[in-house]
Scaffold this motif. Structure first.
Motif, mmCIF file in Angstrom:
data_model
loop_
_atom_site.group_PDB
_atom_site.id
_atom_site.type_symbol
_atom_site.label_atom_id
_atom_site.label_comp_id
_atom_site.label_asym_id
_atom_site.label_seq_id
_atom_site.Cartn_x
_atom_site.Cartn_y
_atom_site.Cartn_z
ATOM 1 N N GLU A 162 54.290 52.401 48.105
ATOM 2 C CA GLU A 162 55.195 53.448 48.618
ATOM 3 C C GLU A 162 54.519 54.415 49.597
ATOM 4 N N PRO A 163 53.472 55.104 49.178
ATOM 5 C CA PRO A 163 52.845 56.030 50.125
ATOM 6 C C PRO A 163 52.294 55.335 51.359
ATOM 7 N N LYS A 164 51.789 54.129 51.172
ATOM 8 C CA LYS A 164 51.236 53.402 52.308
ATOM 9 C C LYS A 164 52.319 53.108 53.336
ATOM 10 N N MET A 183 55.780 56.463 59.223
ATOM 11 C CA MET A 183 55.651 57.686 60.003
ATOM 12 C C MET A 183 55.076 57.373 61.382
ATOM 13 N N SER A 196 55.173 54.551 53.578
ATOM 14 C CA SER A 196 55.684 55.821 54.073
ATOM 15 C C SER A 196 54.805 56.341 55.215
ATOM 16 N N MET A 197 53.512 56.161 55.060
ATOM 17 C CA MET A 197 52.589 56.614 56.098
ATOM 18 C C MET A 197 52.678 55.737 57.344
#
Ligand code: SF4
Ligand code: SF4
Lengths: 135, 135
Positions: free
Chosen positions: B113-115, B121, B117-118
């Motif tokens: 998820e964070p990966k 971006m 999301s980054m």
DNA sequence: TTTTAATTCTATATTAAAGTAGTAATTAAA
DNA sequence: TTTAATTACTACTTTAATATAGAATTAAAA
């Protein structure tokens, strides 16, 4: 956008130790071979984990390393911080970090979400979570 | 957990150029001084941006650098890829990456998820977005 | 045509992370 | 008490990123 090799090694070691809770003491040689981590480099990392009270070490013959607390009480962020803090919060994606809420570039807010999401992952995930096979 | 210095420089340069659209041509010396980026290091980065068709260069007297396309058509990911791809998708937070969907550690999904999301971006944000002052 | 101001190319230097080597310290078994 | 097996300490080497230096190339102005 990745963890340092050192942090990756530390995590892999701790997962290995946690997943083999039947074994009570681990030798550097053994860990090094099983995980393909250079022996001398590994011992340096182990010393840092000892320093951080995540690992207990016993010197001398029949010595070795063992886990210092329950894996549920070891946060992933602790592991990373113990060895090199390679995900130390950077606040600014551009390495400036001087701007404030009133004057900021678009990246400032764009960056916040994924960054915090990533940091949260390491703060809220324990070694136990990571070591258990996903069901 | 940050971009390489090279990528940070590239982004800062492009924001600077984009925010000064009244200026049509920029000199390495000028950019270097304004942004406190080592001159010789900067020119290397500029060459990469030229190679990637993000910047147009004119050699010789009265030469310099200018932006090759509208900032709305330059994705942030393009900048990073042009200079060193320091956020190249790593798939595995532990640098192993051999596991599959059936056998994976807990970090695999936590990390996704964070990966993403980054990465999103950088894929979905344009230089224009970043250059415009947040309203 | 010469000079000057710019980018580009090639090579080298510095720094920090990663990795290696050897010795000292410790402890239990033999 | 000696020896073997272990971690801890100190120093060095290698590698890749960052940074610097100088010469080559280009093209406009003088
Ligand atoms: S506004 Fe942009 S440049 Fe300034 S601190 Fe935030 S991310 Fe960094
Ligand atoms: S399961 Fe874990 S170790 Fe395997 S590729 Fe995914 S993140 Fe990496």
């Amino acid at each position: 956008m990745k963890l340092s090799t050192t942090s990756q090694y530390a995590i892999r070691v701790m997962i290995f130790i946690s997943q083999n809770s039947d074994i009570k003491i681990f030798h550097a040689k053994e860990i090094s071979e099983k995980l393909s981590i250079p022996y001398k480099y590994l011992t340096k990392i182990m010393s840092k984990l000892v320093e951080a009270n995540i690992i207990t070490s016993t010197r001398g013959r029949e010595g070795g390393y063992s886990i210092a607390k329950k894996s549920v009480n070891i946060k992933m962020i602790d592991l990373v911080k113990a060895v090199d803090d390679s995900l130390h919060d950077t606040t600014c994606v551009l390495g400036i970090g001087l701007c404030n809420e009133n004057k900021k570039c678009a990246l400032h807010d764009e960056w916040r979400e994924p960054k915090e999401s990533m940091l949260n992952m390491f703060c809220n995930t324990t070694l136990k979570d990571v070591s258990e096979e996903a069901s």
